[in-house]
Design a protein around this motif. Structure first.
Motif, PDB file in Angstrom:
ATOM      1  N   ASN A 430       0.820  -1.224   0.000  1.00 34.23           N
ATOM      2  CA  ASN A 430       0.000   0.000   0.000  1.00 34.23           C
ATOM      3  C   ASN A 430       0.846   1.261   0.000  1.00 34.23           C
ATOM      4  OD1 ASN A 430      -2.807  -1.147   0.344  1.00 34.23           O
ATOM      5  ND2 ASN A 430      -1.706  -2.192   1.972  1.00 34.23           N
ATOM      6  N   TRP A 667      -1.587   0.129   7.444  1.00 37.21           N
ATOM      7  CA  TRP A 667      -1.705   0.122   5.976  1.00 37.21           C
ATOM      8  C   TRP A 667      -0.382   0.455   5.312  1.00 37.21           C
ATOM      9  CZ3 TRP A 667      -5.058  -2.506   3.558  1.00 37.21           C
ATOM     10  CH2 TRP A 667      -6.337  -2.706   4.092  1.00 37.21           C
ATOM     11  N   SER A 700     -10.264  -4.215   7.597  1.00 36.08           N
ATOM     12  CA  SER A 700      -8.808  -4.316   7.806  1.00 36.08           C
ATOM     13  C   SER A 700      -8.431  -5.691   8.349  1.00 36.08           C
ATOM     14  CB  SER A 700      -8.339  -3.230   8.776  1.00 36.08           C
ATOM     15  OG  SER A 700      -8.585  -1.953   8.232  1.00 36.08           O
ATOM     16  N   SER A 703      -8.282  -7.972   5.498  1.00 38.69           N
ATOM     17  CA  SER A 703      -7.051  -7.693   4.741  1.00 38.69           C
ATOM     18  C   SER A 703      -5.834  -8.268   5.431  1.00 38.69           C
ATOM     19  CB  SER A 703      -6.874  -6.179   4.542  1.00 38.69           C
ATOM     20  OG  SER A 703      -7.917  -5.666   3.744  1.00 38.69           O
ATOM     21  N   MET A 709      -1.760  -6.249   4.528  1.00 38.06           N
ATOM     22  CA  MET A 709      -1.348  -5.114   5.361  1.00 38.06           C
ATOM     23  C   MET A 709       0.089  -5.282   5.841  1.00 38.06           C
ATOM     24  SD  MET A 709      -4.798  -4.469   7.599  1.00 38.06           S
ATOM     25  CE  MET A 709      -4.259  -2.858   8.165  1.00 38.06           C
TER      26      MET A 709
END
Length: 1569
Positions: A430, A667, A700, A703, A709
């Motif tokens: 990310n 992130w 999240s 993820s 992440m």
């Protein structure tokens, strides 16, 4: 033993060779050198060749069976062995029997021949066994044999050997005939009986290069059939053969991966060493080193970080360490991979240059011959002419070989890099995505990789030009003496001049690419959100943003143009200035120096040979700088940080299906953790739900389980395969069926069960092509609910071990959600034995799950079964209490829930009421019961009515854009194939380009260039006049009139210098006009394209893949910006050189015109053959490039889904296939270019040969004229090949102009404003809307979608529009915004006919809350108010009303917070609330809701509905409803069917009529019984 004794005669006799009537070599030379050279070649190359054959088995096919061709070769070679032995026996017989003296050299030559032929015979057998179909070694050997045997061939005839030694005479000519035959057979390639190993045909048409003979490869005759086919009928994709296996990504990608890994590891080791040194330097080695060096995983390099010091006060500064840090070099990797091919290319060019520079030396001999014609034999002139032909042909073959190798390497580099970029995009984390958006990465593929590919076409010239200069200077020194150093000084002076501008240009190119990145990024986002921009009337605001970026780009392009002017001036006049300096020095250093024809024209021809490379050098340097910048950018991208491969570890022996231990996640590294202290262990086969408020970290957590992440600490373990259903469903540009199968084999039973379980059966019936319907980009032709169910079907069909559901049920109706939960997710669904993690806001399902995780602010605050959590009376119980009390997602009177769900909620309430005494209420206060009681009034309308289902089943399948697409959608096809132009580039395209540049300025530029070239030619004629002057060449005049002789010499020199001054002035004026005009052309063409795209109707956007448009705004615009001006400049230069050359030869040797006419016809025919093929290949190559960009864009958007399903390798294979398909046509284009080049070079050699032969035969032509004629003829070889090459490049590159103009002529929407008919400022003030006899169709020729609509909506009314799929609901809302125009009738809003006002005047006065929340890169404030119309206070008020204020206040930059590409930094719910704030800011009298809450959770739904009720209470609200419950409490409902309004009344009245369609729909949905 001396040579005399060994040969029986002397080895060399110059007078015998040169003074006779024919060129006679000694007998010793004939029996030594003539035999030894071919034998030495075979003996030296054979060991290496055999090693190559035995160590490259994968390249060759299995053994070739014995056939006629290889048998004939073996028989001929065996016969030659026998004949050589017979010759040996004959000589032995002559010696022993006849007593003749036979020198030892004869015995050795026959023995050596027999041995050599025997080795060739053995080699033939080895080649056949190794499957070698053709042999370069054999070809060169037999060519050498024939060339060398030419000497004894004419010698034996001239000496009449048949009279003295008939036997040897017959044996020689018999063997010579066999050698010719054998040489002829090398032009044929053997055919293998089986397929090539590792050769898989992409298009089913094997590349002929694979089976072509070596000579055919050298002369590109294997391309002829394609060129002829292109001339006859115009090429199509199916006509072009497949790639050579060496050029496929299948072969190239592993090689690149291996070398890149090696380079990364090397850099890692060096960085580690430097860190250790720093560690010892800081605190005597006590510095603690962390994991700081690059770590390579799966061929990718993790990001570099600086080491941390235990004692930072004593540490070496971080900056110093950073400087020492070694990074992998992409340039080194590319060089290492292609070093062999580049070496062959460079060596070929080296020898081609030597052949080229041999010609002026031969010219010098020819001028000498012409000057002394009477004292020399004519054969010497003919030999010199033949020498020019031979060296010209050799140069042609070597030069084209060099270019071919380089072009293929460029193509291979591009293929490798695109694949590497694609793979990188699939693994980027990310943090990297923040800096490299999809638009920027597409730019890397479209611009940077292309630049590198184009550079390779010119790379050999970059190093060979300095070599040519050195070689020329050496030859010039031999010719004209020390005066050449004056020319050298001029060249040296130019080096710093050019170096300064080269550095300047490099910086400008870097700046240009950064701006280009920004433009492509913005355009990609704008194209994705174009519908929203049109609905808001924001197109022009966003167009201005792109125009500002483009203005900066044009500014930089103009600066680059001025640099080109300076550099171009330097290189254009360099040859003349160097010549002038040389001649001036020669004349001035000694008054007795005479510039005769030989000196002048050998010097001039040498400088002329430099003219083309020097003219091109400036351009090549420009290409090199651009490519250098591109390599740096590509290098930086490939070093971007990746997702940690250990972020989520697969472990089949794990105790739990999913587990996280002590997990902390963020992130990216610059952001605070979003998940803290996460500890979960999920057993196999369990159903776990995750609940919590918006933004608490539910998505999240999913993820984190997927490894998406940054893991700060802890571990994530997954046991088995994963299926993932994201919150926003991702659709692949493919059929619906293929979206579900997702690369897995088709199983009819499982597929049918999946369709049924995911409630897709009814959708397949109404979709035009059933499950073969093509799904557009981002699922453009499916509703939100349909997309989510297709995403669920994909997961279900995958038959994975673990299923991660990120709130998929919020996008579907309650009864569909219940169906999916029962049939798929729930304890009795088809996944009951699988591990399932479900993020949900549908808390009514919670009693049926195995375990619940409650999340608050990134932490798991509670966990346990439903009952356990209620007993605790903690946050979960309070959350349920709030949920059921406030009815989140179920506002009073609006939502009509499924009765079963309602009963479930009532039971939940009772349980909470019993367990949570502090919030206990009486039974009468039960909000569920209260809601039921309030709704009983509606039930009373019809005695048998009760609400049992939440919404109608068929309306969920609504396809908002179904009516907007073309007739081909009836067959399931959404988009049409991209049109490929055919035939010649229309003259209109050239006219448009010239018009964009400014015709007058451009023509002036060309005119001044003609004057420049005229001055150049004039100077050579003046030189001819000077060297031919009778007084200058008269020795008596030199001796008797010294001062007059000097003055005359100086006069000639002065006028010659004036020609140079004139050239400098002309080239500066030309460059100024040329470059500035072409920058203007680029500016105008882009502006027109931009205007058309922003004004294009939505029907164009819906049916055109974004990849096609991006292809034009990136690659094609880059061609118009940078490549086309360069190519046009080179073509103009070489065209003028060719024209002036032909003019000079024709003037000086008029008989040459006779030769010129047939050559010109032949040249024209080749052009006619070649240009159609080249042009069409460029067009097809451009068209096949678009799918690469489309595939890439969708991959970026769906990367997490692709990774979750483990489909990365399959998608990489897809991109490789698409790249290969595109490169098929590029490869065909470059080999057809080589075909043209070799043919033109051969013609050029014939021109030189003809000019020299005619000169030899012409007795009245002076030496100066011959020098002038042949020196220009020598120049034509390079000039013609370059001119036609540039002509081809010009045609192929102007295709980009054609493609951009094609999109610049799209029909546009109506005017944005009509000054004479603008509505009053306060319009609309009532909000009354009326349709009068309204009919419309999406495009001419299609059926009407609305038929005779008549209705009146009063101001302030709340109107719902419903109907079955295809009834015309969405068309009604599109007509209001005039996204489609009427065929008949009109719409009137508050007395104004909307068809008579401008689109912006209309759209800016309406407000819409669309279904899909679309945001753009930029600040939150820009997304709310792109025009800067509102104050910060108004924006904060809107944020407060949309319940976003607390979230925005918590952001570091508040309203200036960067939203990221597509709003990726915000959750889906937050994006929808931003759209609501946008709507609140506009707050017009009419609000249109396009099922705005279909894809959000209940909580967000509640907030939106609550705000709309209060903020828009006085407005007219028109809701396009996909669910009846949404509009059940509205004032009136419009029921549509087949494009007509069939019912229009209040919901109560319509439900009261049991025959109404509204009633039947409600009944179908289970709302009434």
């Amino acid at each position: 033993m001396g040579f005399l004794e060994f040969c029986g005669s002397e080895f060399w006799n110059a007078s015998l060779l040169l003074d006779g009537t024919w060129p006679q070599f000694t007998d010793c030379f004939v029996h030594t050198v003539v035999v030894w050279i071919p034998s030495a070649f075979i003996l030296l190359t054979l060991p290496f060749y055999i090693y190559h054959l035995y160590h490259h088995d994968d390249i060759y096919t299995p053994p070739i069976p014995v056939n006629l061709l290889n048998s004939l070769r073996s028989v001929i070679t065996s016969t030659l062995v026998v004949l050589a032995l017979v010759n040996l026996v004959q000589d032995e017989s002559n010696l022993s029997i006849n007593g003749k003296h036979v020198p030892a050299s004869h015995f050795l030559s026959h023995t050596l021949r027999a041995l050599t032929y025997f080795l060739v015979l053995v080699l033939l057998h080895i080649e056949r066994r190794k499957g070698c179909t053709t042999s370069g070694i054999q070809f060169v050997f037999w060519l050498l044999v024939l060339t060398m045997d030419t000497i004894p061939f004419y010698t034996y005839i001239e000496l009449e050997n048949h009279r003295t030694d008939l036997m040897n005479f017959v044996l020689f000519y018999a063997s010579y005939f066999l050698k010719i035959l054998q040489f002829g057979l090398t032009w044929l390639s053997d055919r293998s009986s089986s397929e090539r190993q590792g050769y898989s045909i992409i298009g089913g048409n094997q590349c002929p290069e694979v089976t072509a003979s070596y000579p055919a490869q050298l002369f590109y005759s294997w391309v002829t059939s394609l060129v002829v086919l292109g001339y006859r009928k115009g090429l199509e994709e199916s006509d072009v053969w497949d790639l050579n296996p060496r050029d496929t990504t299948e072969c190239l990608e592993p090689q690149f991966e291996k070398y890149w890994k090696r380079e990364c590891l090397k850099a890692q080791r060096k960085s580690t060493r430097s860190e250790i040194l720093v560690a010892f330097a800081n605190d005597k080695g006590k510095t603690e080193l962390g994991e700081k060096s690059p770590i390579l995983m799966s061929g990718q390099l993790k990001s570099y970080t600086k080491s941390t010091s235990a004692d930072e006060s004593n540490a070496i500064p971080a900056q110093t360490l950073k400087e020492k840090e070694k990074k992998p070099s992409l340039l080194k990797v590319l060089t290492a991979i292609h070093i062999k091919g580049l070496t062959i290319s460079f060596v070929s060019k080296f020898f081609a240059d030597i052949c080229q520079f041999s010609s002026p030396l031969i010219l010098g001999e020819m001028i000498s011959f012409m000057s002394n014609r009477n004292s020399m034999h004519a054969w010497r002139g003919y030999i010199l002419a033949i020498g020019l032909l031979v060296f010209g042909t050799l140069r042609a073959v070597l030069f084209q070989l060099s270019l071919h190798r380089a072009s293929v390497i460029g193509m291979q580099m591009k293929s490798s890099l695109i694949t590497a970029i694609y793979k990188k995009a699939l693994t980027m984390n990310n943090e990297a995505k923040k800096f490299k958006t999809a638009g920027e990465v597409v730019n890397l593929m479209s611009v940077d990789c292309q630049r590198l590919q184009e550079l390779l076409n010119y790379l050999a010239l970059l190093w060979s030009t300095p070599f040519q200069i050195i070689l020329a200077l050496v030859l010039l020194y031999i010719t004209i003496g020390p005066a050449v150093f004056a020319g050298l000084v001029v060249l040296i002076v130019m080096i710093p001049f050019n170096a300064y501008y080269v550095g300047k240009e490099r910086k400008l190119q870097e700046e240009n690419l950064k701006i280009k990145d920004a433009r492509i990024k913005w355009m990609t986002e704008i194209l994705n959100g174009m519908k929203v921009l049109k609905l808001y009337g924001w197109e022009m605001s966003f167009k201005e943003k792109v125009e500002k970026i483009r203005a900066s780009e044009i500014k930089v392009l103009m600066k680059i143009a001025y640099v080109y002017i300076m550099v171009g001036m330097g290189w254009a006049v360099a040859p003349f200035v160097v010549t002038l300096a040389t001649f001036a020095t020669f004349v001035l250093i000694d008054d007795q120096n005479i510039l005769d024809a030989q000196k002048a024209f050998v010097t001039l021809s040498l400088f002329n040979l430099l003219r083309v490379p020097l003219n091109l050098l400036g351009v090549i340097i420009n290409f090199s700088i651009q490519s250098f910048v591109s390599v740096k950018r590509l290098n930086a991208f490939l070093l971007q940080p990746d997702l940690d491969p250990n972020g989520s570890i697969k472990d089949t022996r794990s105790e739990y299906a999913l587990s996280i231990n002590d997990g902390q996640f963020k992130w990216d590294k610059d952001m605070p953790p979003v998940l803290n202290d996460i500890n979960i262990n999920i057993p196999e086969g369990k159903l776990i739900t995750v609940v919590g408020q918006v933004g608490c970290g539910k998505s999240s957590l999913i993820s984190a389980l997927l490894g998406e992440m940054e893991k700060e600490r802890g571990s994530v373990t997954v046991k088995g395969s994963i299926a993932y259903v994201p919150q926003q469903a991702w659709m692949k540009y493919d059929t619906l069926k293929d979206n579900i199968l997702f690369g897995r084999p088709f199983n009819h039973t499982r597929y049918k069960a999946t369709i049924e379980a995911c409630a897709l059966s009814a959708d397949l019936e109404i979709l035009p092509g059933g499950d073969m319907t093509e799904i557009g980009e981002k699922g453009i032709n499916l509703s939100g609910g349909q997309k989510q169910r297709v995403s669920l079907a994909r997961a279900l069909y995958s038959d994975a071990d673990i299923y991660l559901f990120d709130d998929p049920l919020s996008a579907v109706d309650s009864h569909v959600g219940k169906h999916i939960f029962k049939k798929v997710i729930g304890p009795f669904g088809c996944l009951k034995n699988k591990t399932r993690v479900l993020v949900t806001h549908g808390v009514h399902w919670l009693p049926m799950v195995d375990n619940i995780l409650v999340m608050t602010d990134g932490r798991i605050t509670e966990r346990g079964t439903y009952t356990e959590l209620l007993k605790v009376n903690g946050e979960f119980a309070q959350f349920l209490k709030i949920y059921l009390t406030q009815g989140i997602g179920l506002e009073s009177d609006e939502e009509l829930p499924d009765e079963e769900i309602e009963d479930m909620r009532e039971r939940m309430w009772d349980k909470i009421d019993a367990l949570t005494s502090d919030v206990a209420t009486s039974g009468d206060e039960n909000p569920i019961t209260e809601r039921k009681r309030r709704r009983s009034s509606l039930s009373g309308i019809s005695g048998h009515q009760s609400f049992s289902k939440m919404s109608l089943s068929v309306s969920i399948k609504q396809l908002p854009r179904r009516e907007t697409v073309s007739e081909i959608i009836a067959k399931g096809k959404l988009t049409e194939l991209e049109v490929t132009g055919r035939g010649k580039i229309p003259l209109s395209v050239v006219k448009e380009y010239v018009k964009s540049a400014g015709p007058f300025g451009l023509l002036l530029g060309v005119f001044f260039f003609i004057l420049f070239q005229a001055a150049s030619v004039g100077s050579t004629f003046w030189l001819n006049y000077w060297t031919g002057d009778s007084e200058i060449n008269d020795p008596n005049f030199q001796q008797n009139h010294t001062s007059a002789f000097v003055n005359k010499n100086h006069l000639f020199l002065g006028i010659y210098g004036l020609f140079g001054v004139f050239q400098v002035v002309m080239i500066i004026i030309h460059s100024l006009f040329y470059w500035t005009r072409l920058v203007r052309a680029a500016k105008t063409i882009h502006a027109n394209l931009l205007h058309t795209l922003f004004r294009a109707p939505m029907s164009f956007m819906d049916t055109t893949p974004i990849g096609r448009i991006v292809n034009r705004i990136s690659r094609d615009i880059e061609t118009i910006d940078s490549t086309l001006p360069q190519v046009l400049k080179m073509w103009l230069s070489t065209f003028m050189i060719v024209l002036s050359t032909l003019l000079v030869i024709s003037i000086t040797t008029p008989i040459f015109i006779g030769v010129l006419i047939p050559i010109a016809i032949f040249y024209y025919l080749i052009q006619c053959f070649y240009i159609p093929t080249s042009r069409q290949l460029k067009r097809i190559e451009s068209v096949t490039r678009s799918p690469i960009y489309t595939h890439f864009s969708e991959t970026i958007n769906g990367a997490s889904t692709i990774r979750a399903y483990g489909a990365s390798n399959r998608f990489i294979e897809d991109i490789k296939h698409k790249v290969d398909k595109n490169q098929i046509f590029y490869f065909a284009s470059i080999v057809s270019n080589r075909w043209l080049g070799i043919n033109l070079d051969l013609i050029s050699s014939v021109v030189v040969f003809a000019a020299s032969i005619l000169a030899v035969q012409s007795t009245d032509t002076g030496a100066g004229d011959i020098g002038l004629s042949v020196s220009y003829a020598l120049q034509i070889s390079a000039a013609i090949s370059w001119m036609v090459r540039q002509m081809s490049d010009l045609e192929t590159n102007i295709v980009s102009v054609e493609r951009v103009l094609e999109y610049s002529k799209i029909d546009s929407e109506a005017e944005l404003t009509i000054p004479d008919n603008q509505p009053r400022p306060d319009w609309p003030d009532q909000g009354c809307v009326s349709w009068f006899d309204y009919e419309t169709r999406y495009r001419p020729g299609l059926d009407l979608v609305l038929k005779g609509i008549n209705c009146d909506i009063n101001g302030g009314e709340k109107i719902g529009i419903i109907g079955r799929t295809g009834a015309g609901k969405s068309s009604m809302f599109l007509t209001l915004f005039r996204l489609i125009e009427p065929s008949n009738g009109d719409i009137v809003i508050d007395g104004v006919h909307i068809s008579k006002i401008g689109l912006h005047d209309l759209r800016s006065k309406l407000t819409i809350l669309p279904q899909d929340p679309v945001l753009f890169s930029g600040s939150l404030r820009m997304n709310l108010d792109p025009f800067d119309e509102y104050s910060d206070y108004q924006i904060w008020t809107a944020l407060t009303q949309s319940h976003l204020k607390p979230f925005v206040e918590g952001l570091p930059e508040t309203i200036m917070y960067e939203c990221g590409e597509g709003g990726c930094n915000l959750s889906v719910g937050q994006r929808q609330l931003v759209c609501l704030a946008r709507t609140l800011l506009r707050k017009t009298k009419i609000l249109v809701l396009d099922e705005a809450t279909a894809a959000v959770d209940y909580e967000t739904d509640s907030l939106i509905q609550q705000t709309i009720r209060t903020a828009f209470k006085d407005c007219t609200i028109i809701t396009i409803a996909h669910r009846i419950n949404t509009i059940i409490d509205y004032d009136r409902v419009i029921v549509m069917d087949d494009g007509k309004i069939v019912e229009f009344d209040s919901p109560a009245c319509l439900l009261g009529d049991t025959k109404s369609q509204f009633f039947s729909m409600a009944k179908e949905a289970g709302i009434v019984n």
